[in-house]
Design an enzyme around this catalytic site. Sequence first.
Site, short mmCIF file in Angstrom:
data_model
loop_
_atom_site.label_atom_id
_atom_site.label_comp_id
_atom_site.label_asym_id
_atom_site.label_seq_id
_atom_site.Cartn_x
_atom_site.Cartn_y
_atom_site.Cartn_z
N SER A 60 56.80 52.09 41.56
CA SER A 60 58.16 51.69 41.20
C SER A 60 58.50 50.34 41.81
O SER A 60 57.93 49.95 42.82
CB SER A 60 59.19 52.70 41.71
OG SER A 60 58.86 54.00 41.30
N1 SAH Z 1 55.53 56.80 45.12
C1 SAH Z 1 54.43 56.32 44.30
C2 SAH Z 1 54.82 56.28 42.85
C3 SAH Z 1 53.79 56.89 41.99
S1 SAH Z 1 54.26 57.20 40.32
C4 SAH Z 1 53.93 54.99 44.82
O1 SAH Z 1 54.50 54.44 45.77
O2 SAH Z 1 52.93 54.50 44.28
C5 SAH Z 1 54.52 58.94 40.35
C6 SAH Z 1 53.33 59.80 40.67
O3 SAH Z 1 53.73 61.15 40.53
C7 SAH Z 1 52.11 59.63 39.77
O4 SAH Z 1 51.02 59.26 40.55
C8 SAH Z 1 51.92 61.02 39.15
O5 SAH Z 1 50.56 61.39 38.99
C9 SAH Z 1 52.60 61.90 40.18
N2 SAH Z 1 53.00 63.24 39.71
C10 SAH Z 1 53.53 63.62 38.54
N3 SAH Z 1 53.75 64.95 38.51
C11 SAH Z 1 53.35 65.43 39.73
C12 SAH Z 1 53.31 66.73 40.32
N4 SAH Z 1 53.70 67.83 39.67
N5 SAH Z 1 52.83 66.83 41.59
C13 SAH Z 1 52.41 65.75 42.28
N6 SAH Z 1 52.40 64.50 41.77
C14 SAH Z 1 52.88 64.33 40.51
#
Ligand code: SAH
Length: 213
Positions: A60
Site C-alpha cells: 500500500s
Molecule cells: N502489509 C503488506 C501489504 C500486502 S497486500 C505490505 O506491507 O507489503 C495484502 C496481503 O494480504 C497480500 O500479500 C495477500 O496475499 C494477503 N492476504 C489476503 N488474504 C489473506 C488471508 N486470509 N490471510 C493472510 N494473508 C492474506
Amino acid sequence: MDSSAVRQAMVRKLAAQGLVHPAVQQAFATVERHRFVDSALVAQAYEDTSLPIGLGQTISKPSVVGRMLELLCEGRTPPLGRVLEIGTGCGYQAALLGQLCREVYSMERLRGLHERARENLRPMRLPNLHLILGDGMLGYPGGGPYAGIIAAAGGGALPQAWLDQLAVGGRLVAPAELVPGRQSLVVVDRTPQGYVRNVLEAVWFVPLKSGIA
Ligand code: SAH
C-alpha cells in the site's frame, strides 16, 4: 543509497497530509522501504504510491499505511502490546509495526510472499516480529488476545475470529466490504460494554482470501 534524507522528506510530506503521531513518523523515518520492493522499483520506493510486490499483490502507499497505523495507535502511547497483522505481503508494514508494538504476529496466506518477507526482514533483526504462514481469516489465537489487529486485505464482513481475538481495550483497523462493491476502512473498539464500530472513508485493498496457497 543514502536513503535517510529521502525518508525524512517522505515523512515531511506525510506530516503535511496530516500524519501527526510522533511514534508513527519515527517508524516511517526508520524503516527502509526500498529494501522491500523489487530492485527495478527502488527509485519509486519513497513516493506516495502503491507498488507491485509479486504474486498479484501490492504494498500500500505510505499515506494509507500511515493512516491505518495512526488509527491503531490513536489515544495510546506506543509501544502497544501484542498486535496481529493480516497480510504480511513484502513485510514493510510488519517492520513498521515492529517499531510500534511489543510483539507483532503477522500472517500471510501465500507461501512465496511469506518467504520473501522473511528474507526482507532478516537484516533488520526484529526479535519481536513473528511471521506466520496461515489463513489470517482465522486469526492466530496463539498470540492473542491482541491490543491491535490490522488487516491489509479486505473482504466482506469482518471475520468473527478477529473480533473474538481482540482484547478488551483493543482496536481493530481493517478494510471491509459492508456494501457489495464498496470497501471502507472500518475501526472496531472492544470496550468493556461491547464492540463499537466506526465506518470511515472508502479504500481499495487487495481481496481477503481464505486458505493458504
Ligand atoms: N502489509 C503488506 C501489504 C500486502 S497486500 C505490505 O506491507 O507489503 C495484502 C496481503 O494480504 C497480500 O500479500 C495477500 O496475499 C494477503 N492476504 C489476503 N488474504 C489473506 C488471508 N486470509 N490471510 C493472510 N494473508 C492474506
